[in-house]
Write an enzyme that holds these catalytic residues in place. Structure first.
Site, PDB file in Angstrom:
ATOM      1  CE  LYS A  40       8.370   3.538   7.557  1.00 44.03           C
ATOM      2  NZ  LYS A  40       6.839   3.718   7.482  1.00 44.03           N
ATOM      3  N   GLY A  94       8.513   4.180  -1.880  1.00 35.23           N
ATOM      4  CA  GLY A  94       8.759   2.957  -2.770  1.00 35.23           C
ATOM      5  C   GLY A  94       9.962   2.089  -2.053  1.00 35.23           C
ATOM      6  N   GLY A  95      10.093   2.286  -0.867  1.00 38.64           N
ATOM      7  CA  GLY A  95      10.979   1.360  -0.092  1.00 38.64           C
ATOM      8  C   GLY A  95      12.487   2.071  -0.020  1.00 38.64           C
ATOM      9  CD  GLU A 132       6.820   5.509  11.000  1.00 39.16           C
ATOM     10  OE1 GLU A 132       6.253   6.709  10.423  1.00 39.16           O
ATOM     11  OE2 GLU A 132       6.676   4.252  10.432  1.00 39.16           O
ATOM     12  CD  GLU A 157      -0.167   4.622   0.892  1.00 40.79           C
ATOM     13  OE1 GLU A 157      -0.254   3.965  -0.068  1.00 40.79           O
ATOM     14  OE2 GLU A 157       0.912   4.408   1.414  1.00 40.79           O
ATOM     15  NE  ARG A 172       0.591   9.217  -5.977  1.00 40.47           N
ATOM     16  CZ  ARG A 172       0.312   7.863  -5.736  1.00 40.47           C
ATOM     17  NH1 ARG A 172      -0.861   7.439  -5.943  1.00 40.47           N
ATOM     18  NH2 ARG A 172       1.172   7.387  -4.913  1.00 40.47           N
ATOM     19  CB  VAL A 198      -1.481   2.552  -9.137  1.00 36.48           C
ATOM     20  CG1 VAL A 198      -1.798   1.278  -9.986  1.00 36.48           C
ATOM     21  CG2 VAL A 198      -0.433   3.211  -9.329  1.00 36.48           C
TER      22      VAL A 198
END
Lengths: 497, 174, 497, 174
Positions: free
Chosen positions: A158, A164-165, A200, A275, A292, A295
């Site tokens: 990563k 966002g991938g 990871e 998350e 923040r 969505v």
């Protein structure tokens, strides 16, 4: 409380924030790029300032212009929404330096959580479980490979600055490892200007579950339930729900406690989201913290009866939050479908003019839209045009109501992914509530097909409409100048045969 | 009045004859004519046909209309008799030419053109990348052949349906 | 469960019921009068049957036509909504005789509660407190006057068959009593064809508070909170809220128990509402029972998280209701504003074509509308075009959100009472939550006045729109026949100067 | 282009001059001309005037338009120059005649006519009852005088603004 607040965003989230400002009697200030001059979020504001041309980098991301807009309009605080400048610590600092209030977490917290490895080290020290992985960027590919063998394949490579991938690679076999690291580095360098990547353990059958937290200046720190966000396509969330149909009550309570610990570890203030990846065995691991508003926050609001934007305002104004942990009791179930301007089959984006629009109403439906019947969806911004949410006394009712809400939705002129949502909601694994992040890669149930009656009705309707158009055009051409105004007569045409 | 309506990849002949009091006789293709009660208001057409009630919403979309009924979306293009005849005359030629032209399916910004004039391309080969709404989309040749024209350059803004690259199909007419 | 249900109603309640039917996968059948041929409730149905001409008596009240519509379309059950045939015991019996299921209480319960004196006697026997009054119609005015003196003036003279304020007289002094009885009798005879009137003590500073009840075939009987309906104009409810800001928790619990006793007294099944008068001293008295769904039921749904129509369906299908008394826990506060097609100042009705319409969306807003942008409001039916509801974590938030929802509402072409709602919601007694049924007879705060900027904006907008119309008309006249279709170009006109 | 706009009981002269790029110079009465940026789409007009943003919704209503901005409703009637001149010429006479004609303020059904030709009426006296939307509304004479015409009968359906009864005002011109 503030008297005037600038919203440094566009689309549905600007409008979402504006609504809570209005509820509080606070005057909202909108900003807009040239392309958004007459966008809905501008039309709904009384005060609006242009911050630059269409490209985000020159408008919505233009710190000078945004700060200048706040100064010109006398705003006392800035709400960043999500995206754009919302997780920009430099901007948060500049807001404070300009003597304004930043409606978000302290810049330090943004920085800690903005770098994945720093975030990982910080929360790990606070006892938060993390995915087994290297705590430093990969410098020696061979050492990294040894580590990967130790935790066991598959592993994820990563980008340290990523999201966002992008800059992400799943590696299943040791022999693919070094090549994958190189590829991820190149992608990360291109996307973020930073080629640091780390490794990871890959959690098999992973669920993406996140915890909403709120922290204030008075020592208050609570978690407001979780959101199940495993229905993802290309690492983008498509459907979210609250509560998660997967995690157990024991897992939920443990994750909540850990999320609050993570927030405290970075001295958090305001609304944030922690998350987690949750494995099939209910083992959970910290993934990242979004510093923040999220969505998908409305599903939490529906189930917990909390206005998260209102809590953000209270906290930013130095007041204690209005909620206590023991009073945060979930009720029922909520689902959110992200309505994108994109083809449900090809996933191609579909910007353009909206030529007809109606939102669903009635019991259990909440719509947060960024467009109306007078909008054009620009090609430069995010394709999300609205969030449809439904609440039900149980998950089944929430899903049934979502099918109804999708059916009542009318967006003409552009293509939306509405049909995709029906298919996801009918996926047997989704219906059963046992889906992981791989669910949207599996075949979806077939889309509904129009029957003969539908086809004939459509053809008849199109032909009659065109016939009336021709007849009316004839009438207009025959009309005398100075006769009845076409503006008025064009509105309605009850066919008299 | 007779219209030709393109829908679902097929052309349908539809005859509309006003029948008084807001009613119309409708005949689709060789089917039986039915009399329906219709209400037209802006983009809405509501039809009552016996006990069947159908509300269809129509909105402009490019050259055609976008229709919705309940949960379903569709594209329809309504041609009057003269236009249908004109299209029929041009039909075959236009279709063949279409295969060799790669178009942008949506408005966007050209990120990169992947071919040059004179390049040989295979069917399915990417010829350009167009970005819209934060997504990059690789657009591919439908036919194998030779690139005869490149109509855009990196950073150009293009409209939906804009021509990007023209390809002379290999062994055309074979 | 049923596969197909006919909705014997029109407007918002037909659509409200349709939505729950759709949620359950039940096919709804609409009925319509000639005037409603293309009304929204017909357009939202797939199957619809005309039941007669515009006059309700010949269409929506035409039992033969409604039953025939059910037969023709294969409906298995009939939902009556409110009004029209919903409290008609004869119709309920005929539905059963036709082999269909009546989604409502047994005809016997409708009959008992349909006559005020029978209702009073029945519930009194079950220990329900009633307003002190004569238990028989007035036959000897002198004996009635003696009774009135006994309970003390003021007293109310009421039509036995009455409702909606007709055949009702408040009598403050003994010397006015006999004349008032005569007048009430004449009015009752004219309105209901029945001149029976009775006498009741008049409760000073009365509150109109009602309790929602549900009873099923399995012995289940619960109460689902109360609704405060004291904001009335000419005995018509205008604004309702849940919970009542006036009654104490002790009163609430006592009223709930009594309401269930009243329902049991008439062997009730389904959803019903027991209306009470509550005095300033929290003393409460049975007023009447409405044996159907209530207009204002959404505020209960928002606060208790129950779908009352869904419970009606379950109960009618012989299933147990889904809720238990101990699980019915209120959360937050809900307000409903009835949007009428009527002038907010003169109260004159305003039927006609709607030429523009947008409903509010966003957090805490629920809209149940009977019209859309393509509707005409007929002159023959009830003037209510929509119900706007808001939910808030507390009463203050619910009211603030209602102001926002009213501001976002756009209904053009007809006049609505939107401005009246803003004024009611700002009435000091309403804001303080200490209002009784007299509140709307007291002076309301002044309506908002447009400022100079608003006036100039409106004038500029109207002039620019007309200018564009003139320019476009010119363009259309100049267009070649066969040129671009006006149908398409008329939709949008981005001004290019 | 100059329009006369009737709003709030007053007439306003409004000059509109296109100023390019979607902008217009607007002058209201003798006020200063301002240049605003405007977007017109169906009934929506969005104006940007410096940092002020105003979205006005307009819809047809009878002879005029119905306007909404935020929480406020208004009636506006836009007259072009020719119509405004015509109205100005007829103005006085039409107003005076209005006083003696009782009109139905809304569409409805006549329940009862309370006067006959030749009856003397006082100002404020009810002359007819019109029912609409389940409400009965008594309509009253604005002036005292003598009934010279009754235009409707019980059970008639009437449109909004329909004449019900004409009254010759007593001592007219006095």
């Amino acid at each position: 409380m503030f008297e005037r607040v600038l919203i440094a965003n566009r689309g549905e989230i600007a409008i979402r924030v504006m609504r809570t400002l209005r509820d509080r009697g606070i005057s909202p200030v909108a900003i807009y790029s040239e392309a958004d001059r007459h966008a809905l979020h501008v039309r709904m504001a009384d005060v609006a300032v242009c911050v630059g041309p269409e490209a985000s980098a020159k408008s919505y991301l233009n710190m000078d212009a945004v700060l200048d807009a706040a100064r010109r309009t006398g705003a006392q605080a800035i709400h960043p929404g999500y995206g754009f400048l919302s997780e920009n610590a430099t901007f948060a600092r500049r807001v404070a330096e300009a003597g304004l209030t930043w409606i978000g977490p302290p810049p330090g917290a943004i920085e800690v959580m903005g770098d994945k490895l720093t975030a990982r080290r910080t929360v790990e020290a606070a006892g938060v479980p993390v995915v087994p992985g290297l705590s430093e960027p990969v410098s020696d590919p061979d050492a990294a490979l040894a580590f990967a063998r130790e935790v066991g394949f598959p592993v994820m490579v990563k980008a340290s600055a990523g999201g966002g991938g992008k800059g992400m690679r799943l590696v299943k076999r040791p022999e693919d490892f070094v090549g994958a690291v190189d590829a991820a580095r190149r992608e990360a360098a291109g996307a973020f200007g930073d080629d640091a990547v780390y490794v990871e353990k890959f959690i098999v059958e992973p669920h993406h579950v996140e915890i909403q937290v709120l922290c204030d200046d008075h020592g208050g720190a609570v978690w407001v339930g979780e959101r199940e966000c495993s229905a993802q396509r290309r690492h983008q969330k498509v459907v979210e729900e609250c509560p998660s149909p997967f995690i157990t009550e024991e897992t939920r309570q443990a994750m909540g406690a850990v999320a609050v610990a993570a927030a405290r570890a970075c001295d958090y203030r305001g609304a944030g989201t922690v998350e987690f990846l949750v494995g099939g065995d209910q083992g959970f691991y910290f993934l990242e913290m979004n510093t923040r508003l999220q969505v998908e926050h409305p599903v939490t609001e529906l189930v917990y009866g909390v206005d998260l934007v209102d809590e953000q305002l209270r906290i930013a104004a130095g007041q204690p939050m209005s909620v206590r942990q023991e009073a945060l009791i979930p009720r029922g179930h909520a689902v959110e479908c992200r309505l994108y301007a994109e083809d449900p089959d090809t996933y191609l984006p579909s910007p353009g003019r909206i030529t007809g629009l109606e939102w669903p109403t009635g019991p259990g439906v909440r719509v947060d839209a960024g467009v109306d019947a007078h909008s054009t969806v620009p090609m430069s911004y995010d394709p999300m045009v609205a969030k449809l949410c439904t609440w039900g006394a149980d998950r089944d009712q929430a899903i049934r109501r979502m099918h109804r809400a999708l059916d009542e939705t009318r967006v003409l002129g552009i293509t939306t992914n509405r049909a995709l949502h029906h298919r996801i909601l009918k996926h047997p694994d989704f219906v059963a509530g046992r889906y992981d992040t791989g669910v949207l890669a599996t075949p979806l149930p077939a889309a509904r097909k129009p029957d003969g009656g539908w086809r004939d009705g459509l053809l008849a309707a199109a032909a009659i409409a065109r016939h009336e158009e021709a007849v009316r055009g004839q009438r207009i051409r025959e009309a005398q100048p100075g006769g009845p105004s076409g503006w008025r007569t064009a509105g309605r045409n009850r066919v008299l045969g | 009045m007779r219209f030709t309506i393109e829908y679902g990849g097929e052309s349908h002949a539809v005859d509309v004859t006003p029948a008084g009091a807001g009613r119309y006789a409708i005949q689709i293709g060789d089917g039986e004519a039915r009399v329906v009660d219709a209400f037209v208001d802006g983009g809405l057409v509501h039809l009552l046909d016996g006990t069947a009630s159908r509300a269809v919403q129509l909105g402009a979309r490019g050259d055609g209309q976008h229709g919705q009924h309940g949960g379903l979306d569709a594209r329809v293009t309504v041609l009057d008799a003269a236009t249908a005849r004109r299209r029929a005359r041009l039909g075959g030629g236009a279709g063949a030419a279409g295969g060799g032209v790669v178009r942008s399916p949506m408005p966007g910004r050209v990120v990169k053109v992947l071919v040059e004039v004179g390049d040989a391309v295979t069917a399915g080969q990417g010829v350009a990348i167009v970005e819209a709404m934060k997504m990059e989309n690789e657009l591919r040749a439908e036919v194998a052949g030779t690139v005869t024209a490149v109509h855009v350059a990196a950073d150009d803004r293009v409209d939906g349906d804009a021509e990007l690259v023209t390809i002379e199909p290999a062994e055309a007419g074979a």
